[in-house]
Write an enzyme that holds these catalytic residues in place. Structure first.
Site, PDB file in Angstrom:
ATOM      1  N   HIS A 315      -4.851   8.147  -0.234  1.00 58.07           N
ATOM      2  CA  HIS A 315      -3.426   7.949   0.079  1.00 58.07           C
ATOM      3  C   HIS A 315      -3.293   7.610   1.559  1.00 58.07           C
ATOM      4  O   HIS A 315      -4.052   8.140   2.385  1.00 58.07           O
ATOM      5  CB  HIS A 315      -2.628   9.228  -0.228  1.00 58.07           C
ATOM      6  CG  HIS A 315      -1.158   8.986  -0.336  1.00 58.07           C
ATOM      7  ND1 HIS A 315      -0.336   8.912   0.756  1.00 58.07           N
ATOM      8  CD2 HIS A 315      -0.381   8.769  -1.416  1.00 58.07           C
ATOM      9  CE1 HIS A 315       0.899   8.681   0.356  1.00 58.07           C
ATOM     10  NE2 HIS A 315       0.910   8.583  -0.952  1.00 58.07           N
ATOM     11  N   ASP A 373      -0.720   9.769  -8.922  1.00 62.70           N
ATOM     12  CA  ASP A 373      -1.016   8.946 -10.109  1.00 62.70           C
ATOM     13  C   ASP A 373      -2.209   9.430 -10.908  1.00 62.70           C
ATOM     14  O   ASP A 373      -2.464   8.927 -11.999  1.00 62.70           O
ATOM     15  CB  ASP A 373      -1.257   7.497  -9.659  1.00 62.70           C
ATOM     16  CG  ASP A 373       0.020   6.892  -9.094  1.00 62.70           C
ATOM     17  OD1 ASP A 373      -0.006   6.358  -7.974  1.00 62.70           O
ATOM     18  OD2 ASP A 373       1.058   6.995  -9.781  1.00 62.70           O
TER      19      ASP A 373
HETATM   20  C1  SDX Z   1       1.161   5.614  -4.484  1.00 62.39           C
HETATM   21  O1  SDX Z   1       2.713   5.315   0.157  1.00 62.39           O
HETATM   22  C2  SDX Z   1       3.111   6.130  -0.746  1.00 62.39           C
HETATM   23  O2  SDX Z   1       3.757   7.133  -0.497  1.00 62.39           O
HETATM   24  C3  SDX Z   1       2.744   5.700  -2.167  1.00 62.39           C
HETATM   25  C4  SDX Z   1       3.052   6.710  -3.262  1.00 62.39           C
HETATM   26  C5  SDX Z   1       4.554   6.889  -3.459  1.00 62.39           C
HETATM   27  O3  SDX Z   1       4.953   7.940  -4.012  1.00 62.39           O
HETATM   28  O4  SDX Z   1       5.316   5.937  -3.164  1.00 62.39           O
HETATM   29  O5  SDX Z   1       2.459   7.963  -2.951  1.00 62.39           O
HETATM   30  C6  SDX Z   1       2.501   6.239  -4.607  1.00 62.39           C
HETATM   31  O6  SDX Z   1       1.088   4.426  -4.320  1.00 62.39           O
HETATM   32  C7  SDX Z   1      -0.054   6.489  -4.506  1.00 62.39           C
HETATM   33  C8  SDX Z   1      -1.367   5.682  -4.257  1.00 62.39           C
HETATM   34  C9  SDX Z   1      -1.792   5.079  -5.588  1.00 62.39           C
HETATM   35  N1  SDX Z   1      -2.923   4.121  -5.389  1.00 62.39           N
HETATM   36  C10 SDX Z   1      -4.148   4.421  -5.820  1.00 62.39           C
HETATM   37  O7  SDX Z   1      -4.483   5.495  -6.337  1.00 62.39           O
HETATM   38  C11 SDX Z   1      -5.141   3.269  -5.669  1.00 62.39           C
HETATM   39  C12 SDX Z   1      -6.467   3.799  -5.110  1.00 62.39           C
HETATM   40  N2  SDX Z   1      -6.243   4.201  -3.715  1.00 62.39           N
HETATM   41  C13 SDX Z   1      -6.521   3.250  -2.680  1.00 62.39           C
HETATM   42  O8  SDX Z   1      -6.425   1.909  -2.995  1.00 62.39           O
HETATM   43  C14 SDX Z   1      -6.056   3.684  -1.297  1.00 62.39           C
HETATM   44  O9  SDX Z   1      -6.445   4.985  -1.149  1.00 62.39           O
HETATM   45  C15 SDX Z   1      -4.596   3.536  -0.942  1.00 62.39           C
HETATM   46  C16 SDX Z   1      -4.102   2.141  -1.159  1.00 62.39           C
HETATM   47  C17 SDX Z   1      -3.771   4.493  -1.732  1.00 62.39           C
HETATM   48  C18 SDX Z   1      -4.466   3.878   0.540  1.00 62.39           C
HETATM   49  O10 SDX Z   1      -5.177   2.929   1.228  1.00 62.39           O
HETATM   50  P1  SDX Z   1      -5.195   2.892   2.838  1.00 62.39           P
HETATM   51  O11 SDX Z   1      -4.412   3.989   3.421  1.00 62.39           O
HETATM   52  O12 SDX Z   1      -4.881   1.497   3.266  1.00 62.39           O
HETATM   53  O13 SDX Z   1      -6.645   3.254   3.182  1.00 62.39           O
HETATM   54  P2  SDX Z   1      -7.862   2.244   3.196  1.00 62.39           P
HETATM   55  O14 SDX Z   1      -7.745   1.298   2.029  1.00 62.39           O
HETATM   56  O15 SDX Z   1      -7.986   1.663   4.569  1.00 62.39           O
HETATM   57  O16 SDX Z   1      -9.076   3.235   2.889  1.00 62.39           O
HETATM   58  C19 SDX Z   1      -9.631   4.024   3.941  1.00 62.39           C
HETATM   59  C20 SDX Z   1     -11.105   4.150   3.558  1.00 62.39           C
HETATM   60  C21 SDX Z   1     -11.732   2.806   3.253  1.00 62.39           C
HETATM   61  O17 SDX Z   1     -13.117   2.925   3.553  1.00 62.39           O
HETATM   62  P3  SDX Z   1     -13.588   2.324   5.042  1.00 62.39           P
HETATM   63  O18 SDX Z   1     -13.145   0.883   5.096  1.00 62.39           O
HETATM   64  O19 SDX Z   1     -12.897   3.203   6.065  1.00 62.39           O
HETATM   65  O20 SDX Z   1     -15.086   2.487   5.009  1.00 62.39           O
HETATM   66  O21 SDX Z   1     -11.216   4.929   2.343  1.00 62.39           O
HETATM   67  C22 SDX Z   1     -11.765   4.111   1.315  1.00 62.39           C
HETATM   68  C23 SDX Z   1     -11.638   2.676   1.752  1.00 62.39           C
HETATM   69  O22 SDX Z   1     -12.676   1.906   1.200  1.00 62.39           O
HETATM   70  N3  SDX Z   1     -10.962   4.388   0.119  1.00 62.39           N
HETATM   71  C24 SDX Z   1     -11.464   4.529  -1.106  1.00 62.39           C
HETATM   72  C25 SDX Z   1     -10.346   4.798  -1.916  1.00 62.39           C
HETATM   73  N4  SDX Z   1      -9.231   4.813  -1.185  1.00 62.39           N
HETATM   74  C26 SDX Z   1      -9.624   4.547   0.085  1.00 62.39           C
HETATM   75  N5  SDX Z   1     -12.723   4.458  -1.579  1.00 62.39           N
HETATM   76  C27 SDX Z   1     -12.859   4.657  -2.908  1.00 62.39           C
HETATM   77  N6  SDX Z   1     -11.842   4.941  -3.772  1.00 62.39           N
HETATM   78  C28 SDX Z   1     -10.569   5.015  -3.305  1.00 62.39           C
HETATM   79  N7  SDX Z   1      -9.574   5.291  -4.137  1.00 62.39           N
END
Ligand code: SDX
Length: 449
Positions: A315, A373
């Protein structure tokens, strides 16, 4: 944006430009909770430079009094009330009143609000024909975007939102009609007749009635399931300046009507990185299939060259367990118990996946925890919703958050159109080239092969 004279603390940050030797003072503004902000509104005018923050990881786009999140502590409050209290003691329409008006309603106001919402649940009969334009296998979120956007073509009497009465009618209509529109999207996709709302049912029960009842049989549903549905909506009601809420605010800042703004929020929510994750979680668990395959998928999630992500994990704000996921997990167990579906093999995969991930150094180091989720899909799947309807339910719950944030922005005396700038990395000025002098390279040797 409120006037900050009273909030500005004496503190400020000084920017020093090494090239010119000039320094600039940036006032610090203190909120009632959470991080202070640096007021950079005059930065471009004084320095000729923009700040740069793709994805807005360190940017407050507005001020708001509706929802507070502490990502490190895993805290979520709506108008100061903790989500755990609201989920266990309140009901969705009371939370709607709280988000819209700032305080919990008196018993009289609560009943009046319920009556207003109940009496706006039907949609204009002409809108029924709009559904017929979609293929039966259209994704319900595509239908939601279309039908909600079309509401602005039907309600001319509530689009002059400078008038507080029209503004409130639009808010009430959207909260009231979303379950009807969502249920109709589901009925259309399975070829069953639309079911009209009933005024003697509660908000959540009415939605379940419009979704699952058929004209040929009496509709019965357990109060525990109705409560779980109502709690699901509470847990999705609002969440600060997430992607879809920011989309609604940006659309509304141009003066677009609230129905079109909410349609833009639905479009943004659909993405798998946002509200579409609940659908993606179940598809991911189905792909994993068995606990023995979990290590392979954890490895994929950690592989930078693999686009696979653990859906329902991570998140932007929460670097701790999402407090909604805790409540959702408990609710999922209750619903599966009530429906005698506790032996769902996917639940076993989910619980084991969570256990392994939470012990894995990669997830610990990156502070990746289950979010709202991860468990919500179990409730919806157990209730009989197809995965394609999962984000529709998220949208039904979130509509009150979107419209409350829209209303807060519209009512802010210093409301300005949102217009971000950019870091330009394109070509600098160049002259037009005659065809004969152009390079021979072509995009067609890779595009549209
Ligand atoms: C919602 O914003 C809100 O409040 C949203 C929400 C709401 O109520 O409105 O809470 C609802 O959207 C919840 C999130 C649902 N999405 C998912 O579950 C999809 C999977 N999660 C990711 O795609 C990700 O965690 C996000 C999109 C939720 C957040 O992404 P960020 O903050 O942009 O973080 P990032 O992509 O830069 O990740 C940071 C690191 C990265 O590694 P590095 O580049 O630092 O090496 O963490 C890794 C990412 O690769 N990472 C994951 C991961 N999520 C982040 N690695 C594996 N699996 C994951 N799920």
């Amino acid at each position: 944006m409120a006037d900050y004279e009273d909030n500005k603390q004496k503190n400020s940050f000084t920017l020093f430009n090494n090239e010119t030797g000039k320094s600039y003072d940036l006032p610090v503004i203190k909120g009632t909770d959470g991080p202070d902000v640096l007021d950079i509104r005059k930065l471009y005018q004084e320095t000729g430079m923009f700040t740069y923050d793709p994805g807005f990881t360190s940017t407050a786009s507005c001020d708001s009094s509706i929802t507070y999140i502490d990502g490190n502590e895993g805290i979520l409050r709506h108008r100061g009330y903790d989500i755990h209290e609201l989920a266990s003691k309140s009901e969705f329409l009371e939370v709607c009143y709280l988000l819209l008006h700032g305080d919990l309603p008196s018993p009289e106001d609560k009943q009046k609000f319920k009556d207003v919402i109940t009496n706006h649940t039907m949609i204009h009969e002409q809108l029924v024909h709009l559904y017929r334009g979609f293929r039966r296998d259209a994704h319900p979120m595509a239908i939601m975007v279309g039908v909600v956007g079309a509401l602005s073509a039907f309600y001319h009497d509530s689009t002059d939102f400078s008038d507080v009465n029209q503004r409130m009618i639009a808010c009430h209509r959207l909260i009231a009609k979303m379950p009807t529109i969502g249920a109709m999207a589901y009925k259309y996709s399975i070829g069953q007749p639309f079911v009209y709302p009933k005024n003697d049912l509660s908000y959540a029960e009415n939605f379940l009635y419009m979704t699952f009842s058929v004209p040929t049989a009496e509709f019965k549903i357990s109060p525990k399931i109705v409560k779980a549905m109502d709690r699901f909506f509470i847990l999705h009601a609002d969440h600060e300046q997430n992607a879809s809420t920011s989309t609604v605010r940006l659309a509304g800042s141009s003066g677009a009507n609230p129905f079109a703004c909410i349609a833009s929020g639905i479009a943004s929510l659909w993405g798998p990185a946002h509200g579409g994750a609940n659908e993606a979680v179940i598809k991911m668990l189905e792909e994993i299939g068995d606990v023995k395959n979990i290590p392979e998928y954890i490895k994929k999630a950690k592989n930078k060259n693999d686009p696979f992500r653990l859906m329902g994990f991570g998140h932007r704000v929460y670097k701790n367990y999402d407090p909604r996921a805790t409540v959702m997990k408990e609710s999922a167990h209750e619903v599966l118990e009530e429906l005698n579906k506790h032996d769902d093999p996917l639940l076993k995969v989910a619980l084991e996946l969570e256990r392994i991930a939470l012990e894995d150094e990669y997830f610990i180091q990156k502070k990746l925890f289950p979010n709202v989720d991860f468990y919500s899909g179990f409730i919806l799947k157990a209730l009989g919703f197809p995965t394609s309807m999962f984000t529709v339910l998220f949208a039904i719950g979130r509509t009150v958050g979107w419209i409350s944030q829209w209303k807060e922005m519209i009512e802010d005396p210093i409301n300005k159109i949102g217009r971000p700038r950019q870091l330009y990395l394109g070509k600098t000025a160049r002259e037009y080239q005659q065809e004969s002098t152009r390079e021979k390279k072509s995009i067609f040797n890779w595009l549209w092969k």
